[in-house]
Design a protein around this motif. Structure first.
Motif, PDB file in Angstrom:
ATOM      1  N   GLY A  67      25.988  23.184  49.603  1.00  0.00           N
ATOM      2  CA  GLY A  67      27.078  23.825  49.895  1.00  0.00           C
ATOM      3  C   GLY A  67      27.579  24.797  48.711  1.00  0.00           C
ATOM      4  O   GLY A  67      27.685  24.177  47.695  1.00  0.00           O
ATOM      5  N   ILE A  68      27.621  26.140  48.871  1.00  0.00           N
ATOM      6  CA  ILE A  68      28.206  26.917  47.866  1.00  0.00           C
ATOM      7  C   ILE A  68      29.473  27.622  48.039  1.00  0.00           C
ATOM      8  O   ILE A  68      29.515  28.435  49.113  1.00  0.00           O
ATOM      9  CB  ILE A  68      26.961  27.923  47.535  1.00  0.00           C
ATOM     10  CG1 ILE A  68      25.690  27.181  47.072  1.00  0.00           C
ATOM     11  CG2 ILE A  68      27.345  28.837  46.428  1.00  0.00           C
ATOM     12  CD1 ILE A  68      24.539  28.425  47.118  1.00  0.00           C
ATOM     13  N   HIS A  69      30.376  27.648  47.373  1.00  0.00           N
ATOM     14  CA  HIS A  69      31.399  28.135  47.381  1.00  0.00           C
ATOM     15  C   HIS A  69      31.633  29.269  46.279  1.00  0.00           C
ATOM     16  O   HIS A  69      31.801  28.500  44.942  1.00  0.00           O
ATOM     17  CB  HIS A  69      32.603  27.320  47.721  1.00  0.00           C
ATOM     18  CG  HIS A  69      33.946  28.293  47.888  1.00  0.00           C
ATOM     19  ND1 HIS A  69      34.870  28.947  46.969  1.00  0.00           N
ATOM     20  CD2 HIS A  69      34.789  28.509  49.097  1.00  0.00           C
ATOM     21  CE1 HIS A  69      35.805  29.637  47.498  1.00  0.00           C
ATOM     22  NE2 HIS A  69      35.745  29.124  48.568  1.00  0.00           N
ATOM     23  N   LEU A  70      31.595  30.683  46.287  1.00  0.00           N
ATOM     24  CA  LEU A  70      31.631  31.347  45.174  1.00  0.00           C
ATOM     25  C   LEU A  70      33.165  32.197  45.249  1.00  0.00           C
ATOM     26  O   LEU A  70      33.254  32.999  46.347  1.00  0.00           O
ATOM     27  CB  LEU A  70      30.714  32.283  45.378  1.00  0.00           C
ATOM     28  CG  LEU A  70      30.613  33.754  44.401  1.00  0.00           C
ATOM     29  CD1 LEU A  70      30.670  33.153  42.939  1.00  0.00           C
ATOM     30  CD2 LEU A  70      29.509  34.698  44.885  1.00  0.00           C
ATOM     31  N   SER A  71      33.619  31.993  44.188  1.00  0.00           N
ATOM     32  CA  SER A  71      34.778  32.752  43.854  1.00  0.00           C
ATOM     33  C   SER A  71      34.732  34.115  43.005  1.00  0.00           C
ATOM     34  O   SER A  71      33.995  34.062  41.838  1.00  0.00           O
ATOM     35  CB  SER A  71      36.095  32.229  42.791  1.00  0.00           C
ATOM     36  OG  SER A  71      36.564  30.974  44.222  1.00  0.00           O
ATOM     37  N   ILE A  72      35.056  35.377  43.551  1.00  0.00           N
ATOM     38  CA  ILE A  72      34.895  36.543  42.927  1.00  0.00           C
ATOM     39  C   ILE A  72      36.123  37.577  42.905  1.00  0.00           C
ATOM     40  O   ILE A  72      36.856  37.416  43.853  1.00  0.00           O
ATOM     41  CB  ILE A  72      33.787  37.255  43.520  1.00  0.00           C
ATOM     42  CG1 ILE A  72      33.790  37.200  45.086  1.00  0.00           C
ATOM     43  CG2 ILE A  72      32.348  36.729  42.975  1.00  0.00           C
ATOM     44  CD1 ILE A  72      32.598  38.179  45.602  1.00  0.00           C
ATOM     45  N   ASN A  73      36.090  38.391  41.983  1.00  0.00           N
ATOM     46  CA  ASN A  73      37.297  39.381  42.125  1.00  0.00           C
ATOM     47  C   ASN A  73      36.960  40.133  43.199  1.00  0.00           C
ATOM     48  O   ASN A  73      37.983  40.565  44.139  1.00  0.00           O
ATOM     49  CB  ASN A  73      37.520  40.036  40.748  1.00  0.00           C
ATOM     50  CG  ASN A  73      38.909  40.948  40.608  1.00  0.00           C
ATOM     51  OD1 ASN A  73      39.579  40.490  41.161  1.00  0.00           O
ATOM     52  ND2 ASN A  73      38.625  41.964  39.897  1.00  0.00           N
ATOM     53  N   LEU A  74      36.070  40.896  43.352  1.00  0.00           N
ATOM     54  CA  LEU A  74      35.586  42.172  44.379  1.00  0.00           C
ATOM     55  C   LEU A  74      34.166  41.662  44.842  1.00  0.00           C
ATOM     56  O   LEU A  74      33.280  41.701  43.990  1.00  0.00           O
ATOM     57  CB  LEU A  74      35.724  43.222  43.779  1.00  0.00           C
ATOM     58  CG  LEU A  74      37.012  43.889  43.184  1.00  0.00           C
ATOM     59  CD1 LEU A  74      36.995  45.112  42.367  1.00  0.00           C
ATOM     60  CD2 LEU A  74      38.007  44.022  44.231  1.00  0.00           C
ATOM     61  N   GLU A  75      33.928  41.581  45.941  1.00  0.00           N
ATOM     62  CA  GLU A  75      32.693  41.319  46.687  1.00  0.00           C
ATOM     63  C   GLU A  75      31.674  42.087  46.008  1.00  0.00           C
ATOM     64  O   GLU A  75      30.514  41.697  45.872  1.00  0.00           O
ATOM     65  CB  GLU A  75      32.523  41.378  48.076  1.00  0.00           C
ATOM     66  CG  GLU A  75      31.280  40.876  48.620  1.00  0.00           C
ATOM     67  CD  GLU A  75      31.485  40.226  50.007  1.00  0.00           C
ATOM     68  OE1 GLU A  75      30.512  40.327  50.948  1.00  0.00           O
ATOM     69  OE2 GLU A  75      32.685  39.756  50.407  1.00  0.00           O
ATOM     70  N   ASP A  76      31.986  43.456  45.820  1.00  0.00           N
ATOM     71  CA  ASP A  76      30.659  44.649  45.431  1.00  0.00           C
ATOM     72  C   ASP A  76      30.440  44.227  44.033  1.00  0.00           C
ATOM     73  O   ASP A  76      29.443  44.996  43.459  1.00  0.00           O
ATOM     74  CB  ASP A  76      31.036  45.791  45.885  1.00  0.00           C
ATOM     75  CG  ASP A  76      32.360  46.394  45.159  1.00  0.00           C
ATOM     76  OD1 ASP A  76      32.979  45.499  44.274  1.00  0.00           O
ATOM     77  OD2 ASP A  76      32.599  47.543  45.324  1.00  0.00           O
ATOM     78  N   GLN A  77      31.283  43.281  43.472  1.00  0.00           N
ATOM     79  CA  GLN A  77      30.682  43.237  41.883  1.00  0.00           C
ATOM     80  C   GLN A  77      29.553  42.206  41.753  1.00  0.00           C
ATOM     81  O   GLN A  77      29.346  41.789  40.375  1.00  0.00           O
ATOM     82  CB  GLN A  77      31.985  42.900  41.150  1.00  0.00           C
ATOM     83  CG  GLN A  77      32.916  43.803  41.106  1.00  0.00           C
ATOM     84  CD  GLN A  77      34.174  43.648  40.282  1.00  0.00           C
ATOM     85  OE1 GLN A  77      34.584  42.355  40.206  1.00  0.00           O
ATOM     86  NE2 GLN A  77      35.163  44.351  39.730  1.00  0.00           N
TER      87      GLN A  77
END
Length: 198
Positions: free
Chosen positions: A60-70
């Protein structure tokens, strides 16, 4: 390093090392909680899981990002999770949804009997996420943490914009900088997005 002429350097690339790895002999199901460029180890795990002949492994992978296109790896991770039932992938856009909370982590923990949890990302993210996991009853021996350290200190600031496009074959060439021509910056940004998506 960043402000030097790289033609004058020999760069040594070391092989993988350390204790941050998925031991598939003892860890059948793992959860990877990552942020930003910390997705790199999770991507390696996903690729490994995708070619794994043992169907009982789960990731299972959970990715936190500021903006998805980055984040250039999102399409690849979405494809891997769509193609392989044993890989799940979720993202959280922190600019609109806020940081990863204890409640969301609780829901992620409920999705499987995780043998190990891997964390990778900025130090503040690691600290907060580890505290949430411990508060939710995850034992410290199940939590694996990878911290990215920048080697060699911060790069020197560039005082003035540097010419990025010129035509020396013409006697009246004009140097262009991002400050003078915004379309140049937009074109360069579009090109980089294309390169990373491929």
């Amino acid at each position: 390093f960043f402000s030097s002429n790289l033609d004058e350097f020999v760069i040594r690339v070391s092989g993988p090392s350390g204790n941050y790895f998925w031991d598939k002999s003892t860890q059948q199901s793992v959860l990877s909680l990552v942020a930003g460029i910390g997705v790199t180890p999770a991507l390696s795990m996903a690729r490994s899981c995708a070619v794994d002949t043992d169907d009982y492994h789960k990731l299972g992978i959970h990715l936190s990002i500021n903006l998805e296109d980055q984040q250039p790896f999102i399409p690849l991770l979405k494809d891997l999770s769509a193609e392989h039932e044993r890989i799940s992938f979720q993202t959280r856009t922190t600019s609109s949804e806020g940081r990863l909370s204890k409640e969301v982590i609780s829901d992620l923990l409920a999705e499987g009997a995780w043998d190990a949890i891997f964390l990778c990302g900025p130090e503040a993210y690691l600290r907060e996420t580890q505290n949430h996991l411990l508060a939710l009853g995850v034992t410290a021996d199940k939590i694996n943490i990878e911290i990215f350290h920048q080697a060699g200190g911060k790069p020197d600031a560039i005082a003035e914009p540097v010419a990025v496009c010129q035509k020396p074959s013409k006697p009246s060439f004009r140097a262009l900088t991002a400050d003078q021509d915004h379309s140049l910056l937009e074109s360069a940004e579009a090109f980089l997005h294309q390169v990373y998506s491929e």
